[in-house]
Design a protein around this motif. Structure first.
Motif, PDB file in Angstrom:
ATOM      1  N   LEU A  13       2.981  -4.621  -3.295  1.00  0.00           N
ATOM      2  CA  LEU A  13       1.539  -4.693  -3.534  1.00  0.00           C
ATOM      3  C   LEU A  13       1.158  -6.034  -4.169  1.00  0.00           C
ATOM      4  O   LEU A  13       0.118  -6.609  -3.867  1.00  0.00           O
ATOM      5  CB  LEU A  13       1.093  -3.540  -4.432  1.00  0.00           C
ATOM      6  CG  LEU A  13       1.197  -2.154  -3.805  1.00  0.00           C
ATOM      7  CD1 LEU A  13       0.835  -1.090  -4.818  1.00  0.00           C
ATOM      8  CD2 LEU A  13       0.307  -2.043  -2.572  1.00  0.00           C
ATOM      9  N   GLU A  14       2.033  -6.510  -5.038  1.00  0.00           N
ATOM     10  CA  GLU A  14       1.754  -7.784  -5.681  1.00  0.00           C
ATOM     11  C   GLU A  14       1.719  -8.903  -4.645  1.00  0.00           C
ATOM     12  O   GLU A  14       0.833  -9.746  -4.639  1.00  0.00           O
ATOM     13  CB  GLU A  14       2.849  -8.058  -6.708  1.00  0.00           C
ATOM     14  CG  GLU A  14       2.425  -9.021  -7.776  1.00  0.00           C
ATOM     15  CD  GLU A  14       3.141  -8.712  -9.064  1.00  0.00           C
ATOM     16  OE1 GLU A  14       2.643  -7.861  -9.808  1.00  0.00           O
ATOM     17  OE2 GLU A  14       4.212  -9.296  -9.288  1.00  0.00           O
ATOM     18  N   ARG A  15       2.718  -8.884  -3.757  1.00  0.00           N
ATOM     19  CA  ARG A  15       2.782  -9.871  -2.683  1.00  0.00           C
ATOM     20  C   ARG A  15       1.538  -9.773  -1.800  1.00  0.00           C
ATOM     21  O   ARG A  15       0.933 -10.773  -1.437  1.00  0.00           O
ATOM     22  CB  ARG A  15       4.029  -9.586  -1.847  1.00  0.00           C
ATOM     23  CG  ARG A  15       4.830 -10.807  -1.516  1.00  0.00           C
ATOM     24  CD  ARG A  15       6.227 -10.462  -1.052  1.00  0.00           C
ATOM     25  NE  ARG A  15       6.349  -9.355  -0.138  1.00  0.00           N
ATOM     26  CZ  ARG A  15       7.179  -8.334  -0.292  1.00  0.00           C
ATOM     27  NH1 ARG A  15       7.962  -8.287  -1.352  1.00  0.00           N
ATOM     28  NH2 ARG A  15       7.250  -7.359   0.589  1.00  0.00           N
ATOM     29  N   TYR A  16       1.185  -8.559  -1.485  1.00  0.00           N
ATOM     30  CA  TYR A  16       0.017  -8.301  -0.652  1.00  0.00           C
ATOM     31  C   TYR A  16      -1.221  -8.923  -1.295  1.00  0.00           C
ATOM     32  O   TYR A  16      -1.982  -9.653  -0.653  1.00  0.00           O
ATOM     33  CB  TYR A  16      -0.154  -6.782  -0.497  1.00  0.00           C
ATOM     34  CG  TYR A  16      -0.892  -6.324   0.732  1.00  0.00           C
ATOM     35  CD1 TYR A  16      -1.846  -7.135   1.341  1.00  0.00           C
ATOM     36  CD2 TYR A  16      -0.644  -5.071   1.282  1.00  0.00           C
ATOM     37  CE1 TYR A  16      -2.520  -6.692   2.475  1.00  0.00           C
ATOM     38  CE2 TYR A  16      -1.309  -4.624   2.406  1.00  0.00           C
ATOM     39  CZ  TYR A  16      -2.254  -5.431   3.000  1.00  0.00           C
ATOM     40  OH  TYR A  16      -2.911  -4.998   4.114  1.00  0.00           O
ATOM     41  N   GLY A  23      -5.491 -16.042   1.315  1.00  0.00           N
ATOM     42  CA  GLY A  23      -6.286 -15.868   2.524  1.00  0.00           C
ATOM     43  C   GLY A  23      -7.780 -15.880   2.267  1.00  0.00           C
ATOM     44  O   GLY A  23      -8.573 -15.726   3.187  1.00  0.00           O
ATOM     45  N   GLY A  24      -8.174 -15.997   0.987  1.00  0.00           N
ATOM     46  CA  GLY A  24      -9.583 -16.161   0.675  1.00  0.00           C
ATOM     47  C   GLY A  24     -10.340 -14.866   0.411  1.00  0.00           C
ATOM     48  O   GLY A  24     -11.555 -14.841   0.416  1.00  0.00           O
ATOM     49  N   GLU A  25      -9.624 -13.782   0.180  1.00  0.00           N
ATOM     50  CA  GLU A  25     -10.289 -12.516  -0.119  1.00  0.00           C
ATOM     51  C   GLU A  25     -11.001 -12.572  -1.469  1.00  0.00           C
ATOM     52  O   GLU A  25     -10.668 -13.401  -2.319  1.00  0.00           O
ATOM     53  CB  GLU A  25      -9.267 -11.378  -0.135  1.00  0.00           C
ATOM     54  CG  GLU A  25      -8.995 -10.780   1.223  1.00  0.00           C
ATOM     55  CD  GLU A  25     -10.216 -10.094   1.821  1.00  0.00           C
ATOM     56  OE1 GLU A  25     -11.131  -9.729   1.055  1.00  0.00           O
ATOM     57  OE2 GLU A  25     -10.248  -9.942   3.060  1.00  0.00           O
ATOM     58  N   SER A  26     -11.924 -11.668  -1.677  1.00  0.00           N
ATOM     59  CA  SER A  26     -12.638 -11.619  -2.955  1.00  0.00           C
ATOM     60  C   SER A  26     -11.659 -11.316  -4.081  1.00  0.00           C
ATOM     61  O   SER A  26     -10.689 -10.588  -3.903  1.00  0.00           O
ATOM     62  CB  SER A  26     -13.714 -10.543  -2.928  1.00  0.00           C
ATOM     63  OG  SER A  26     -13.232  -9.338  -3.467  1.00  0.00           O
ATOM     64  N   ALA A  32      -7.425  -5.707  -7.376  1.00  0.00           N
ATOM     65  CA  ALA A  32      -7.130  -4.286  -7.247  1.00  0.00           C
ATOM     66  C   ALA A  32      -5.662  -4.079  -6.882  1.00  0.00           C
ATOM     67  O   ALA A  32      -5.015  -3.152  -7.379  1.00  0.00           O
ATOM     68  CB  ALA A  32      -8.034  -3.657  -6.190  1.00  0.00           C
ATOM     69  N   TYR A  33      -5.128  -4.950  -6.040  1.00  0.00           N
ATOM     70  CA  TYR A  33      -3.714  -4.834  -5.659  1.00  0.00           C
ATOM     71  C   TYR A  33      -2.800  -5.129  -6.849  1.00  0.00           C
ATOM     72  O   TYR A  33      -1.801  -4.447  -7.066  1.00  0.00           O
ATOM     73  CB  TYR A  33      -3.400  -5.790  -4.492  1.00  0.00           C
ATOM     74  CG  TYR A  33      -3.824  -5.241  -3.147  1.00  0.00           C
ATOM     75  CD1 TYR A  33      -2.906  -4.593  -2.333  1.00  0.00           C
ATOM     76  CD2 TYR A  33      -5.139  -5.344  -2.719  1.00  0.00           C
ATOM     77  CE1 TYR A  33      -3.293  -4.067  -1.110  1.00  0.00           C
ATOM     78  CE2 TYR A  33      -5.540  -4.824  -1.509  1.00  0.00           C
ATOM     79  CZ  TYR A  33      -4.617  -4.192  -0.706  1.00  0.00           C
ATOM     80  OH  TYR A  33      -5.004  -3.660   0.504  1.00  0.00           O
ATOM     81  N   THR A  34      -3.149  -6.151  -7.602  1.00  0.00           N
ATOM     82  CA  THR A  34      -2.343  -6.489  -8.774  1.00  0.00           C
ATOM     83  C   THR A  34      -2.348  -5.342  -9.782  1.00  0.00           C
ATOM     84  O   THR A  34      -1.315  -4.994 -10.352  1.00  0.00           O
ATOM     85  CB  THR A  34      -2.899  -7.762  -9.447  1.00  0.00           C
ATOM     86  OG1 THR A  34      -3.098  -8.739  -8.435  1.00  0.00           O
ATOM     87  CG2 THR A  34      -1.952  -8.282 -10.498  1.00  0.00           C
ATOM     88  N   GLY A  63      -6.589   4.029  -4.916  1.00  0.00           N
ATOM     89  CA  GLY A  63      -7.567   4.786  -4.143  1.00  0.00           C
ATOM     90  C   GLY A  63      -7.093   4.991  -2.724  1.00  0.00           C
ATOM     91  O   GLY A  63      -5.894   4.889  -2.442  1.00  0.00           O
ATOM     92  N   VAL A  64      -8.022   5.263  -1.837  1.00  0.00           N
ATOM     93  CA  VAL A  64      -7.686   5.583  -0.450  1.00  0.00           C
ATOM     94  C   VAL A  64      -6.894   4.452   0.207  1.00  0.00           C
ATOM     95  O   VAL A  64      -5.860   4.686   0.822  1.00  0.00           O
ATOM     96  CB  VAL A  64      -8.973   5.806   0.379  1.00  0.00           C
ATOM     97  CG1 VAL A  64      -8.622   6.381   1.735  1.00  0.00           C
ATOM     98  CG2 VAL A  64      -9.934   6.712  -0.359  1.00  0.00           C
ATOM     99  N   GLY A  65      -7.400   3.216   0.081  1.00  0.00           N
ATOM    100  CA  GLY A  65      -6.817   2.087   0.802  1.00  0.00           C
ATOM    101  C   GLY A  65      -5.384   1.817   0.412  1.00  0.00           C
ATOM    102  O   GLY A  65      -4.482   1.768   1.267  1.00  0.00           O
ATOM    103  N   ILE A  66      -5.146   1.648  -0.882  1.00  0.00           N
ATOM    104  CA  ILE A  66      -3.809   1.298  -1.337  1.00  0.00           C
ATOM    105  C   ILE A  66      -2.858   2.478  -1.164  1.00  0.00           C
ATOM    106  O   ILE A  66      -1.678   2.297  -0.850  1.00  0.00           O
ATOM    107  CB  ILE A  66      -3.861   0.774  -2.796  1.00  0.00           C
ATOM    108  CG1 ILE A  66      -4.624  -0.564  -2.818  1.00  0.00           C
ATOM    109  CG2 ILE A  66      -2.465   0.600  -3.370  1.00  0.00           C
ATOM    110  CD1 ILE A  66      -4.753  -1.213  -4.155  1.00  0.00           C
ATOM    111  N   ALA A  67      -3.391   3.693  -1.304  1.00  0.00           N
ATOM    112  CA  ALA A  67      -2.552   4.872  -1.058  1.00  0.00           C
ATOM    113  C   ALA A  67      -2.017   4.831   0.371  1.00  0.00           C
ATOM    114  O   ALA A  67      -0.841   5.117   0.612  1.00  0.00           O
ATOM    115  CB  ALA A  67      -3.345   6.148  -1.304  1.00  0.00           C
TER     116      ALA A  67
END
Length: 560
Positions: A13-16, A23-26, A32-34, A63-67
């Motif tokens: 998840l950290e790598r993600y 990649g320029g994400e918000s 949230a991943y960290t 939440g839903v996404g990371i799950a």
DNA sequence: ATCCGCACGGATAAGTAGGACAGCCTACT
């Protein structure tokens, strides 16, 4: 095939998150991943099992996404979305962000405009002068990059002690649960010696049944497989890349092999030839020595200390009476002043210094003079409630020009003052050292926190002229901190040794932002013991009355 | 992306200084 471990999920998840950032994400999405990675790393049970049950969302921050990401990873061993992301943002770019001065924005431009994907590509581009041709980059940047590449390469392959020691202890516990109770086992090597970084994990197992031990090791959930099997020396690899060296010997030789596997080489050279024995004590006894604690097996003066019966004079956990450096909700800590003091009292502290960040460290919600005063009132109130001495303090920022966040009259109101350098650590030696001299000479400053400012494997220490720093600190009587945060361990053991030789007073503090931070004291103690510190040289071991007398001598108007 | 108060949309992680460059990126806990 055992389930993936929490730390593997957390690393993924950290790598993600890091790749999303490049990649320029918000920042909110990447954050949230960290956060999810942190939550999983600290989750007490196996997260993979939750993922299989579909209940991983019960963990705060998931939440839903990371799950979904976790479930896919647990089920298939990889994540399709992440693979797609890696087509757009090569994973080797993560190495480039490690270089001081290069952030996500610069890295993605180097990739897009020069096709640089890794350290080697960056190095050759810098050497051939192609980077300076990019708008916004210069010769100076190029040179900074080349220096940065070196420092990133230097640390590659080593892990912080703080990352490996807890893992090693858990492995031992898991092995104990599997192996017959007569089996002897222990961590060895640099982890056991509490060196600040380690290359791999060493374990010695004393058993008559080698096959059982090897099976047990192979079955550990964190072990991914065996790499080599050379008699008594069996090498495994953990899922997260760490090497695990197991020395499997007969119980009669457990002691001597423990000593050999613990080292270090210089210590072994001092010991000379070793007899076979089941325990370390037996080996040392046969050499006419008491057991020498692993963290001081350095090949320095430990034999001398042992022979003259002075090992007991080294500082130890039991001598610590309290701490001077911790944080509360007033800045970036987790608990209120009262909760923090209560927790300290429960731990048996006789005193506690509350030292929140100050104004110019905005990132940590630093205190201005007004809030400092309000906090002081709150601290004074707790003194009658918890039965321990509470010192009103602050971790006062030292600005780039050497000035402190508060004027002398504000500092004078505090019971004890810690000064701390967080900015401008890359100043040239003379400038950096002179700035610290000014702080040491300030009679309102009692302690210098984490003096070098290094973050192990992450940020180089400031380039201070240490000899002159220690001489000055010894003269002004300013105490130098050994910060026990495993990311810092600052002063280093070598610097602490030099400081003691110069006549400096030391203090060991966990810089706790939560009571659990006090569990990390051992990292600071290790450096103090390696440095040969005795209780007299460490402020935290003094009775409260002696600390108050010391502060009084320094011109403080100490109020109980 | 997640959480929370409300039930869908806003808040979340501050803000300044420095370096290198001419408007932007990075570092600091």
């Amino acid at each position: 095939m055992p389930d993936v471990s929490n730390s593997e999920i957390a690393s993924l998840l950290e790598r993600y998150g890091q790749l999303l950032e490049i990649g320029g994400e918000s920042s909110f999405r990447t954050r949230a991943y960290t956060r999810a990675a942190d939550a999983i790393r600290h989750y007490p049970g196996p997260v993979a099992a939750l993922a299989r049950q579909g209940t991983v969302q019960t963990i705060e921050g998931i939440g839903v996404g990371i799950a979904g990401v976790i479930e896919e990873f647990v089920r298939t061993g990889s994540v399709d979305d992440l693979k797609n992301l890696q087509k757009r943002v090569p994973i080797s770019l993560l190495d480039l962000v490690e270089i001081p001065g290069l952030g996500a924005k610069s890295v993605i431009r180097l990739f897009a405009e020069l096709g640089i994907v890794d350290l080697a590509g960056l190095e050759s581009a810098a050497n051939s002068g192609r980077i300076r041709e990019l708008a916004g980059f210069s010769i100076k940047t190029e040179q900074k990059i080349l220096v940065g590449i070196e420092s990133v390469r230097r640390r590659s392959g080593r892990y912080r002690l703080g990352a490996v020691l807890p893992l090693g202890r858990r492995l031992i516990e898991e092995l104990r649960a599997i192996l017959p109770p007569i089996t002897e086992m222990s961590l060895a090597g640099s982890v056991r010696r509490m060196d600040e970084t380690v290359a791999d994990l060493d374990i010695v197992i004393g058993t008559a049944d080698r096959a059982v031990a090897i099976n047990a090791l192979s079955d550990l959930p964190t072990v991914s497989g065996m790499e080599s099997d050379e008699g008594e020396h069996v090498r495994f690899r953990l899922h997260d890349g760490l090497g695990l060296d197991a020395i499997i010997v007969s119980p009669e030789r457990f002691g001597v092999e423990m000593i050999r596997a613990t080292g270090n080489a210089a210590h072994l050279a001092l010991l000379g030839s070793l007899p076979d024995a089941p325990s370390e004590e037996a080996v040392y006894t046969s050499l006419g020595l008491p057991l020498i604690p692993p963290e001081i097996r350095l090949g320095r003066n430990e034999i001398e200390l042992a022979r003259s019966d002075r090992l007991g004079s080294l500082i130890s956990a039991s001598a610590m009476r309290g701490e001077f450096h911790c944080h509360t909700v007033w800045s970036d800590g987790a608990l209120s002043v009262l909760e923090t003091v209560q927790a300290a009292a429960e731990r048996g502290f006789q005193f506690l210094g509350i030292s929140d960040h100050t104004r110019s460290l905005g990132v940590a919600n630093g205190l201005d003079a007004e809030r400092l005063q309000a906090q002081r009132a709150e601290i004074i109130k707790t003194r009658t409630q918890c039965g321990i001495r509470v010192f009103a303090s602050a971790e006062v920022e030292v600005a780039r020009n050497g000035t402190l966040d508060f004027d002398d009259d504000v500092l004078a109101e505090l019971d004890i003052v810690i000064a701390s350098t967080h900015v401008g650590l890359r100043q040239p030696k003379e400038e950096l050292t002179t700035r610290l001299f000014g702080v040491l000479e300030n009679r309102h400053v009692d302690i210098i926190a984490h003096p070098s400012g290094r973050l192990i494997e992450q940020r180089e220490p400031g380039d201070f002229d240490w000899e002159r720093v220690f001489a000055t600190a010894a003269r002004t009587g300013t105490a130098l901190e050994i910060n026990a945060d495993p990311a810092r361990m600052d002063l280093s053991a070598d610097h602490a040794r030099q400081a003691i030789a110069a006549g400096c007073l030391l203090t060991i503090n966990c810089d706790a932002h939560h009571p659990a931070g006090w569990d990390q004291l051992e990292y600071g103690l290790a450096n103090a013991r390696k440095a040969g510190a005795t209780t007299d040289q460490v402020l935290n071991t003094w009775p409260v009355e002696r600390i108050e007398a010391w502060l009084h001598e320094r011109g403080r108007s100490v109020r109980s």
